[in-house]
Design a protein around this motif. Structure first.
Motif, mmCIF file in Angstrom:
data_model
loop_
_atom_site.group_PDB
_atom_site.id
_atom_site.type_symbol
_atom_site.label_atom_id
_atom_site.label_comp_id
_atom_site.label_asym_id
_atom_site.label_seq_id
_atom_site.Cartn_x
_atom_site.Cartn_y
_atom_site.Cartn_z
ATOM 1 N N ASN A 80 33.471 118.541 -20.065
ATOM 2 C CA ASN A 80 34.075 119.354 -18.191
ATOM 3 C C ASN A 80 35.345 118.314 -18.611
ATOM 4 O O ASN A 80 35.271 117.417 -18.369
ATOM 5 N N HIS A 81 36.597 118.922 -18.096
ATOM 6 C CA HIS A 81 37.712 118.318 -17.431
ATOM 7 C C HIS A 81 36.850 117.363 -16.042
ATOM 8 O O HIS A 81 36.164 117.583 -15.299
ATOM 9 N N GLU A 82 36.834 116.094 -16.227
ATOM 10 C CA GLU A 82 37.083 114.604 -15.024
ATOM 11 C C GLU A 82 37.754 114.816 -13.700
ATOM 12 O O GLU A 82 39.323 114.065 -14.374
ATOM 13 N N GLU A 90 44.860 118.064 -17.204
ATOM 14 C CA GLU A 90 43.411 118.166 -16.772
ATOM 15 C C GLU A 90 43.694 119.467 -16.695
ATOM 16 O O GLU A 90 45.166 120.053 -15.945
ATOM 17 N N THR A 91 42.307 120.141 -16.337
ATOM 18 C CA THR A 91 42.785 121.222 -15.970
ATOM 19 C C THR A 91 41.622 122.051 -14.650
ATOM 20 O O THR A 91 40.258 121.319 -15.125
ATOM 21 N N THR A 128 46.759 124.372 -14.451
ATOM 22 C CA THR A 128 47.282 123.037 -15.688
ATOM 23 C C THR A 128 48.179 121.633 -15.725
ATOM 24 O O THR A 128 49.313 121.928 -15.007
ATOM 25 N N ALA A 156 36.360 122.276 -12.018
ATOM 26 C CA ALA A 156 36.409 122.022 -13.258
ATOM 27 C C ALA A 156 36.280 122.180 -14.430
ATOM 28 O O ALA A 156 35.751 123.026 -14.987
#
Length: 261
Positions: free
Chosen positions: A3-5, A26-27, A80, A122
């Motif tokens: 997952n995106h942080e 990042e999204t 995003t 996330a």
């Protein structure tokens, strides 16, 4: 990390919103209608399914079908950061209450929650459906046979009404909860439905005929004001008849007025 942080900050007390900080590329994903505001440089896009990574067309179709079963929209919105610096996007709860930040990596990568509790997460967090093992839970659980499950190793944000309390249940410890007050629980909690004992209690107690029994070990989150309870009180206090007269104002006479219209 799959997952995106993302970093975040909560604002407010009883009517909260969460501000998510995105690094470049990042999204964050969010439920439709949750957006409050966003800075320039963030691209908003509506996608089919739950926006989790991979899967192709069939995977997206399965994700959309899961969301449809839980009563949610077939689509979800992604935000995003396509700029060069940090950008911020904020999401607000749809009714008074609290936002609960959950790091799924701390809960073995899975949380089970009410079907309308998800707010944002996330990118990479998968939003699916959780079938209860027992038919009684599905027929009488108040929140329906199907609940949502959030899976992944990133941050997710869940919202609920009123004040929220987190209870950590020990092995064998049991907690009985009004079915509408249950917000979320970890996957290791044993969840079932129990009928209220006693005819008088069931008919005149002012509560539902069933309540949830939660058996540890595990963690559960309870809300003090389910939206269904708030909505029923608002509806009961709303004028229902012409001439600025509510159904309750006329007593029995007002009841007859209903049938005379």
């Amino acid at each position: 990390m799959n997952n995106h942080e993302i970093d975040y900050k909560l604002y407010g007390d009883d009517m909260q919103f969460v501000e998510v900080e995105l690094d470049p590329q990042e999204t964050v994903i969010a439920e439709a209608g949750a957006l409050m505001m966003m800075e320039d440089g963030i691209r908003m896009e509506t996608v089919f399914g739950d926006a989790s990574s991979g899967g192709g067309f069939m995977g997206k179709l399965m994700g959309a079908g899961k969301r449809l079963v839980t009563g949610e929209s077939l689509f979800i919105t992604t935000f995003t950061n396509e700029g060069y610096g940090k950008k911020h996007v904020s999401f607000a709860s749809p009714y008074p209450g609290k936002i609960i930040p959950m790091d799924l990596s701390q809960y073995n990568g899975k949380i089970i929650c009410q079907k309308d509790a998800f707010l944002a997460a996330a990118k990479g967090v998968s939003i699916g459906i959780e079938f209860q093992r027992k038919l009684g839970t599905g027929f009488f659980g108040g929140e329906g046979f199907i609940m949502q499950k959030l899976e992944g190793d990133g941050m997710a944000f869940v919202h609920a009404g009123g004040t929220i309390i987190q209870k950590n249940l020990q092995v064998g410890e049991t907690l009985r909860v009004d079915t509408g007050c249950l917000v979320a629980m970890t996957a290791d909690v044993d969840y079932d439905i129990e009928m209220v004992k006693g005819v008088k209690t069931a008919l005149f107690g002012g509560e539902g005929l069933f309540f949830a029994t939660l058996k540890g070990p595990g963690t559960v989150w309870i809300q003090s004001l389910p939206f269904s309870r708030l909505a029923s009180r608002v509806f009961a206090a709303t004028p229902q008849l012409p001439g600025n007269k509510s159904v309750g104002e006329g007593g029995i006479g007002g009841l007859f007025d209903i049938f005379n219209k």
